[in-house]
Design an enzyme around this catalytic site. Sequence first.
Site, short mmCIF file in Angstrom:
data_model
loop_
_atom_site.label_atom_id
_atom_site.label_comp_id
_atom_site.label_asym_id
_atom_site.label_seq_id
_atom_site.Cartn_x
_atom_site.Cartn_y
_atom_site.Cartn_z
N ALA A 261 -1.60 32.18 -2.04
CA ALA A 261 -2.26 33.02 -3.04
C ALA A 261 -1.56 32.92 -4.39
CB ALA A 261 -2.29 34.46 -2.57
N TYR B 252 0.19 30.31 -5.43
CA TYR B 252 -0.15 28.99 -5.97
C TYR B 252 -1.51 29.05 -6.66
CZ TYR B 252 -1.05 23.98 -6.25
OH TYR B 252 -1.34 22.73 -6.70
N SER C 85 -3.36 -9.94 1.60
CA SER C 85 -3.58 -9.40 2.94
C SER C 85 -2.49 -9.91 3.86
CB SER C 85 -4.97 -9.75 3.44
OG SER C 85 -5.13 -11.14 3.39
N ILE C 86 -2.46 -9.42 5.07
CA ILE C 86 -1.39 -9.81 5.98
C ILE C 86 -1.99 -10.68 7.08
CG2 ILE C 86 0.59 -8.99 7.29
CD1 ILE C 86 0.05 -6.23 6.33
N LYS D 95 0.57 -0.10 11.00
CA LYS D 95 -0.57 -0.64 10.27
C LYS D 95 -1.64 0.44 10.26
CE LYS D 95 -3.21 -4.75 9.34
NZ LYS D 95 -4.45 -4.11 8.96
N LYS E 275 7.89 -6.82 8.35
CA LYS E 275 8.14 -7.45 7.07
C LYS E 275 9.61 -7.85 7.01
CE LYS E 275 4.67 -4.57 4.81
NZ LYS E 275 4.40 -3.38 4.00
N CYS F 234 -23.83 30.46 37.82
CA CYS F 234 -23.65 29.03 37.62
C CYS F 234 -22.27 28.55 38.07
CB CYS F 234 -23.86 28.70 36.14
SG CYS F 234 -23.72 26.96 35.79
S1 IVH Z 1 1.35 -4.63 3.28
C1 IVH Z 1 1.75 -8.34 1.57
N1 IVH Z 1 1.71 -2.70 4.99
O1 IVH Z 1 -3.56 -4.09 5.90
C2 IVH Z 1 0.96 -7.52 2.42
N2 IVH Z 1 -0.52 -3.41 4.58
O2 IVH Z 1 -4.25 -7.15 5.62
C3 IVH Z 1 0.28 -6.44 1.68
N3 IVH Z 1 -2.22 -2.14 5.82
O3 IVH Z 1 -5.42 -4.24 3.03
C4 IVH Z 1 -0.08 -5.30 2.54
N4 IVH Z 1 -0.82 -0.80 6.85
O4 IVH Z 1 -4.83 -1.94 3.74
C5 IVH Z 1 0.80 -3.47 4.38
N5 IVH Z 1 2.21 -0.97 6.48
C6 IVH Z 1 1.30 -1.75 5.86
C7 IVH Z 1 -0.08 -1.63 6.08
C8 IVH Z 1 -0.97 -2.48 5.42
C9 IVH Z 1 -2.10 -1.12 6.67
C10 IVH Z 1 -3.51 -2.77 5.44
C11 IVH Z 1 -3.76 -2.82 3.97
C12 IVH Z 1 -4.18 -4.20 3.65
C13 IVH Z 1 -4.27 -4.87 4.97
C14 IVH Z 1 -3.60 -6.21 4.86
#
Ligand code: IVH
Length: 697
Positions: A44, A46, A92-93, A131, A315, A457
């Site tokens: 409240a 806040y 992307s990964i 992920k 990573k 029932c």
């Molecule tokens: S790193 C260099 N870390 O996965 C890589 N991505 O295929 C850049 N994602 O579109 C992304 N969890 O939406 C990274 N811990 C995480 C992640 C992650 C989910 C998704 C992200 C991206 C896709 C990559």
Amino acid sequence: MTTPDLFTQPEPGSAADHIAALRTELHLHAHRYYVLDEPSIPDAEYDKLFRELQALEAANPELASPDSPTLRVGGKALDQFASVRHAVPMLSIRTETDTEATGAQNFDARVRKELGLAESDPPVEYVAELKFDGLAMNLRYENGVLMQAATRGDGEVGEEVTQNIRTLRQIPLRLPSDVPPVLEVRGEVYMRRDAFESLNDKQRDKIAKGAKNEKTFVNPRNAAAGAVRQLDPGIAAQRPLSFFAYGLGEVTPQEEGGPQFESHYQMLLILKSWGFPVAALTQTAQGAPELISFHGKIARERDQLPYDIDGVVYKVNSLALQKKLGFVTREPRWAVAHKYPAQEQITTVLAIDVQVGRTGKLTPVAKLAPVFVGGVTVTNATLHNEDEARRKDVRIGDTVIVRRAGDVIPEVVSVLVDKRVQDAPQFSMPRTCPVCGSDAVREEGEADYRCTGGLFCGAQRKEAILHYAHRRAVEVEGLGDRLVEQMVDANIIRTLPDLYKLGLTALAGLERMADKSAQNLLQALEKSKSTTLPRFLFGLGIRHVGEATAKELAGHFGKLDTIMDATEAQLLEVSDVGPIVAQSIRTFFDQAHNREVVEQLRACGVHWPEAEPAARAPQPLSGKTFVITGTLPTLSRDEAKDRVEAAGGKVAGSVSKKTDYVVAGTEAGSKLTKAQELDISVIDETGLLLLLKTPAA
Ligand code: IVH
């Protein structure tokens, strides 16, 4: 809005000064509340500060700023989103296709080979992350203020969704003063499972109430994506989204005063210290063995996580090694996504059953050809209710997508309509309970059908007995949850009257039931036979008949049989009883089974004092409207009103054609004149007292 100047101090005491102080304070509290989960002021308080800031900003529009917490509630709706070219492409990964532990070994082996490491060299250090199953977002801060949020798009060009992203309470609008002048933070916007469930509950509710253009969402990711791509930020603000940071985009280079990070993990820690949420399950891992154990640990915890993940990400921790490894096309060689078995699968519908819950709720359930999804074999999927089943139009024989995520009950996501066998009939809810055959009814404005055979029932047995035995109902002392469960499961009790047929031998057979407790229970049952009508009525567990209504009913009708035979119109005469309650009582006693249970209970000796129907005799003034005016000789105006109302009459404030009598005392003014004009009977106090005594025709 331009980048605000955070460095020039506003004039002390000025509106600008006041606004700046409020913004700082609100940022602090929001961070404590949404990121640290440690609120330091009540909600409240806040809200009060928030409204104060809103008012000040409205009065001083020239002091608007892109980092104001007031933007959290959303701004103007857009026609379309602007395109944003990412300063640094969003990559992307690579996905490791091997979902087993060996997937982690494959990745480590590749990294070591590419780095030219020998077997005798020490393990590579990795960061193991989740992920997240949401959508990637680039947050651009200039001089510490969130200036732009953009989706990934095709990696080169995304969409600008800044207004919507500002509504995410977990995303800081302003950073500490020591951040680099240009800072892009990347991470995942997602929706928690509980938020998703309650959003869908709300959507189902809206649909049940007849809302057009509303739908339920297939999964948290779709719901999150839908919210982010809302053109109306006001709607986006109502969709509860969350965020995890996991990387960087463009950052002021070190030569120009930018930061110097050694490792990915160090960078995450600093993001956290700047106020970004970083998943607590993130950790460093030495070589393949620790990646494997992380993969296994998360696989076990996955169902309990408050959000969806579709795997883990590994990573390489050292940024120098990352640089050395580089990229193949759009994917870095230093990262990999290691997935888990999918949470959605295709299967066929063998049948559609209707299950009855403990409270009588009927739920249609699709019986499926067994399919392995989300780590378990699934054979049932809920269709929620009639509207959902109709909307998804699931039919027997259909090929469907099933989803199982976390502990959530498996669901049919959608039907592959082109695979439908011809002439498969549409599903419709049964009008009787599949367990006991009592009528199933769906009340207006409700999404669910319910069985009306509460006492009879089988599906509702435990609940019905517990309710009957409740302290505020008929009260059977010592008959609790566990005992009822045991007795019903052991088939000692099938219906309520069976309670009174229990003997010592049957009870002694129950687990953990000492002689003494059995004796006590029998005594309590004996004692419960002598009860009151309100308690008994309440104990029957008629839908919508709570304790207060039971009292009103008993007071009004006096006898149980009169209540059981009362028409809906007669029930409506009871104060507290509206059409839904009246209908519910009527339906309950229309079920022969329910009447039978009542008879048997009486035959077992359950009894209560009955009274003459108190208010059932027609009342002398029922249907008549009175207006009282002037000073009466003995009664005050309020007393006269009470008397009229107690006799079933109504008292109105002004004279109209609908008035039956005007009771006039001395100094009666315009109301008396009006009555004479309209030719309405005018009486005095004596006349009123006479009417009160006269029995109704
Ligand atoms: S790193 C260099 N870390 O996965 C890589 N991505 O295929 C850049 N994602 O579109 C992304 N969890 O939406 C990274 N811990 C995480 C992640 C992650 C989910 C998704 C992200 C991206 C896709 C990559």
